[in-house]
Design an enzyme around this catalytic site. Structure first.
Site, short mmCIF file in Angstrom:
data_model
loop_
_atom_site.label_atom_id
_atom_site.label_comp_id
_atom_site.label_asym_id
_atom_site.label_seq_id
_atom_site.Cartn_x
_atom_site.Cartn_y
_atom_site.Cartn_z
N CYS A 71 38.45 17.29 -8.06
CA CYS A 71 37.94 16.00 -8.52
C CYS A 71 36.61 15.67 -7.85
O CYS A 71 36.52 15.50 -6.63
CB CYS A 71 38.96 14.90 -8.23
SG CYS A 71 38.41 13.26 -8.77
N GLU A 78 52.82 5.22 -30.40
CA GLU A 78 51.39 5.43 -30.18
C GLU A 78 50.57 4.24 -30.68
O GLU A 78 49.59 3.84 -30.03
CB GLU A 78 50.93 6.72 -30.86
CG GLU A 78 51.43 8.00 -30.21
CD GLU A 78 50.93 8.17 -28.78
OE1 GLU A 78 49.78 7.79 -28.50
OE2 GLU A 78 51.70 8.66 -27.94
N CYS A 93 45.09 9.05 -5.14
CA CYS A 93 44.51 10.40 -5.10
C CYS A 93 45.37 11.38 -4.29
O CYS A 93 45.37 12.59 -4.57
CB CYS A 93 43.11 10.34 -4.51
SG CYS A 93 41.95 9.31 -5.45
N CYS A 151 47.68 13.25 -6.58
CA CYS A 151 47.12 13.76 -7.83
C CYS A 151 46.99 15.29 -7.79
O CYS A 151 46.42 15.84 -6.83
CB CYS A 151 45.74 13.15 -8.07
SG CYS A 151 44.97 13.73 -9.60
#
Length: 371
Positions: free
Chosen positions: A218, A46, A209, A212
């Site tokens: 969205c 991380e 997209c 997705c």
């Protein structure tokens, strides 16, 4: 009738379910820091992934773990060793904080990372979002993340028409992130799914997209604004600075200078500089050959001074134009504390900033230096 709170209005279990289902079927599952609950490995990944792409981190992650396999090994290591293994990855404050954090984990928690995100966030270099990710991946703790990928996904899906870096907007995004957390498990897949969506589908340019799982909800897709959202930070002119660096060569060694622990390239070795990082003023050279000779003479008797090809390095807040000068010495003089002679053929092991290491790696080839 019970009045709905903002939390109730933002909550939507179908959102987390869509992300979890997509991640389990289509997300990333083979990255070297996945499929483990080892908090040390999760934490290391991380920190390395902050402001850095996965492809750039992979090699560093493996080499870092080989040298520092546990938090105890990292805490006990010399600072210069840590910086050497981080050299080239950039944002060197992360490495200093990483080392300081390892020492805290060993001193305060006997080498065991706390599971409470609030305690994790209080450690050097972690912060709220990273703490949540560590807690979720290593202990299944239900906590919200809000990194750059998540901000981009949320801004597009929910049609956020303001720059996400503004505090009121960011605070609202955090409230939404908390409300959207899954209630019935799957926090690991949900957290990874948000990261994966931003990294692989909902990318900054040319988002995919069609694949997705959030397309139907969205706002940016529905209104044709994927290129406009998230709203970009107002542009500022990037300042440009310049410096001259001394590449002092003698008997196959180069003179390196220890930089202060704070500031640009803090804690690393680098080449001695003449004049520091100064604002550019027209096209004039920052220093002339006479200035270079004068600065170099403190380290010995000069044989030759030769200008090398200039280079440019970009920081987050300014661009630095570097004018390197190769200086060969007839006789080596005394040098003060904070300087060390380093063999050119071992320069790959030195804890150097990336542009300096590249310059010296090129110069370590005799055919290039003798031209």
């Amino acid at each position: 009738m019970k009045r709905l709170t903002e939390f109730d209005q933002l909550a939507d279990p179908t959102f987390s379910r869509a992300v979890i289902d997509w991640q389990r079927s289509h997300g990333r599952h083979t990255l070297p820091w996945q499929n483990t609950t080892d908090a040390y490995r999760v934490w290391l990944s991380e920190i390395m992934l902050q402001q850095t792409q996965v492809a750039a981190v992979l090699g560093y992650y493996a080499r870092f773990l080989e040298r520092f396999p546990t938090v105890h090994a990292l805490a006990e290591a010399p600072a210069e060793d840590v910086m050497a293994h981080w050299s080239g990855l950039g944002y060197y404050t992360r490495a200093r904080n990483l080392h300081a954090c390892a020492k805290r984990i060993v001193a305060d928690y006997d080498g065991v990372f706390p599971s409470d995100p609030a305690l994790l966030a209080d450690l050097p270099g972690i912060g709220r979002s990273t703490a949540a990710a560590i807690a979720a991946f290593s202990g299944g703790v239900r906590a919200a993340i809000m990194d750059g990928n998540v901000k981009r996904v949320f801004a597009r899906v929910f049609g956020i028409d303001a720059y996400p870096g503004i505090k009121p907007v960011e605070d609202a995004l955090w409230r939404r992130a908390e409300a959207l957390l899954p209630e019935d498990g799957g926090i690991e897949s949900y957290t990874q799914g948000l990261m994966d969506l931003g990294a692989t589908l909902c990318t900054r340019s040319r988002p995919d997209c069609g694949r997705c799982p959030l397309q139907a909800r969205c706002v940016a897709f529905a209104t044709g604004r994927t290129a406009e959202l998230p709203v970009r930070k107002p542009k500022k002119t990037t300042p440009e600075k310049r410096t001259a660096m001394l590449v002092l060569i003698d008997r196959g060694e180069v003179l390196l200078e220890q930089r202060p622990q704070t500031g640009i390239w803090g804690g690393l070795l680098s080449l001695p500089e003449v004049g520091g990082h100064v604002a550019m003023d027209g096209d004039a050279d920052p220093v002339c050959t006479a200035d270079i000779a004068a600065a170099s003479s403190t380290f010995g008797t000069i044989d030759e001074v030769r200008a090398l090809t200039p280079l440019m390095h970009g920081f987050t807040h300014y661009k630095l134009h570097i004018a390197p000068f190769a200086v060969t010495l007839a006789t080596r003089g005394e040098h003060g504390a904070g300087h060390v002679w380093w063999k050119l053929d071992a320069i790959a092991d030195a804890p150097l900033p990336a542009p300096v290491k590249k310059l010296l790696l090129d110069l370590s080839q005799p055919s290039l230096f003798s031209q």
